[in-house]
Design an enzyme around this catalytic site. Sequence first.
Site, mmCIF file in Angstrom:
data_model
loop_
_atom_site.group_PDB
_atom_site.id
_atom_site.type_symbol
_atom_site.label_atom_id
_atom_site.label_comp_id
_atom_site.label_asym_id
_atom_site.label_seq_id
_atom_site.Cartn_x
_atom_site.Cartn_y
_atom_site.Cartn_z
ATOM 1 N N ASP A 23 0.855 -1.188 0.000
ATOM 2 C CA ASP A 23 0.000 0.000 0.000
ATOM 3 C C ASP A 23 0.889 1.235 0.000
ATOM 4 O OD1 ASP A 23 0.824 0.376 2.607
ATOM 5 O OD2 ASP A 23 -1.069 -0.208 3.513
ATOM 6 N N ASP A 62 -7.790 -7.267 2.054
ATOM 7 C CA ASP A 62 -6.748 -7.401 3.077
ATOM 8 C C ASP A 62 -7.303 -6.867 4.384
ATOM 9 O OD1 ASP A 62 -5.160 -4.684 4.109
ATOM 10 O OD2 ASP A 62 -6.329 -4.402 2.281
#
Length: 379
Positions: A96, A270
């Site tokens: 990310d 996630d």
Amino acid sequence: MTNAADEFHFTLSATDGAARTGLVHTPRGQIRTPAFMPVGTAGTVKAMYASQVRETGADIVLGNVYHLMLRPGAERVARLGGLHRFMNWPHPILTDSGGFQVMSLAKLRKLDEKGVTFQSHVDGSRHVLTPERSVEIQGLLGSDIQMQFDECVKLPCSDEEAERAMELSLRWAQRSKEAFGEQPGKALFGIVQGGANPDLRVRSARALVDMDFKGYSIGGLAVGEPQDVMLAMIETVEPHLPKTKPRYLMGVGTPDDIVESVRRGIDMFDCVMPTRAGRHGLAYTRFGKVNLRNARHADDPRPLDPDSSCPAARDYSRAYLHHLVKAGEILGMMLLTWVNLAYYQDLMAGLRAAIAEGRLAGHIAETKELWTKGDLPPL
């Protein structure tokens, strides 16, 4: 000429309503979708060996720019051969962008058009994170799927605040894409923002699709809003995303959040929930959640699930797991994390099979009915 096996792409295998199952192809391996990505924030899925994570059925794990840039440093990881080698995970990795952690963890942060200036929560050192620097860090780490830099606002928030952050995120998306350039075999995903406002979400999705990313994420959800708001935003955005590219719902979530999001066309997830819960004595099983801190487990010789393929769920008594949790033993955290990640992967495998066979609605109903039982039959 680039070999097709070296290209990043998505193939759709089957659909059931809006739900999809397919494969994300990367040079490091295929990702079966719908997919749950265990969170390996700082180069480790907490309390798990990398080989164990793989054995649960995980095709991909997640790493975090914010944490890895602060410690041990992206340049150091690059010198040591990249994140795959560093953490002994030769399979796909998604990173990310660090934006969410900057907003939630950093001290004395200052946001402007350029990016975010902040102080580390680790040692107070000063850093600047921009779209260009975020993409540079992800490149140094060597991740297979990278995320644009964005601003994530907490819900609820005003439409004015959501629009400001969404427009800034779109400008940062363009800068992220320009910084990423062409990287064969790797992908950059755009992130749909817009708070809980359907019009803003649609504007964000359409603008990102015009930029032609290799995949699209829905961000800014699972940040405190009710589930019905989250699902409504998915239903709003989904028709505007290409059917030929993967869709990733960031930071989600509970098993119920996942099955309902899969029903609405999401491919990737996630969440820290299964690993965090395991470290705090909570197990996820096909019978629902089991709190091993409760005294009622102290004399229970039964395993969490005698039919589980996971040794931690099948081969240890509830009494022993309760003892480990109450005693604060590290083994308790390890075993329950293993239980939870295995359950999440079993959940995804069941969803993939049900979609492929056109029986998703019935499968979800059966799954939820088992959760309501709450446990194995009484002793």
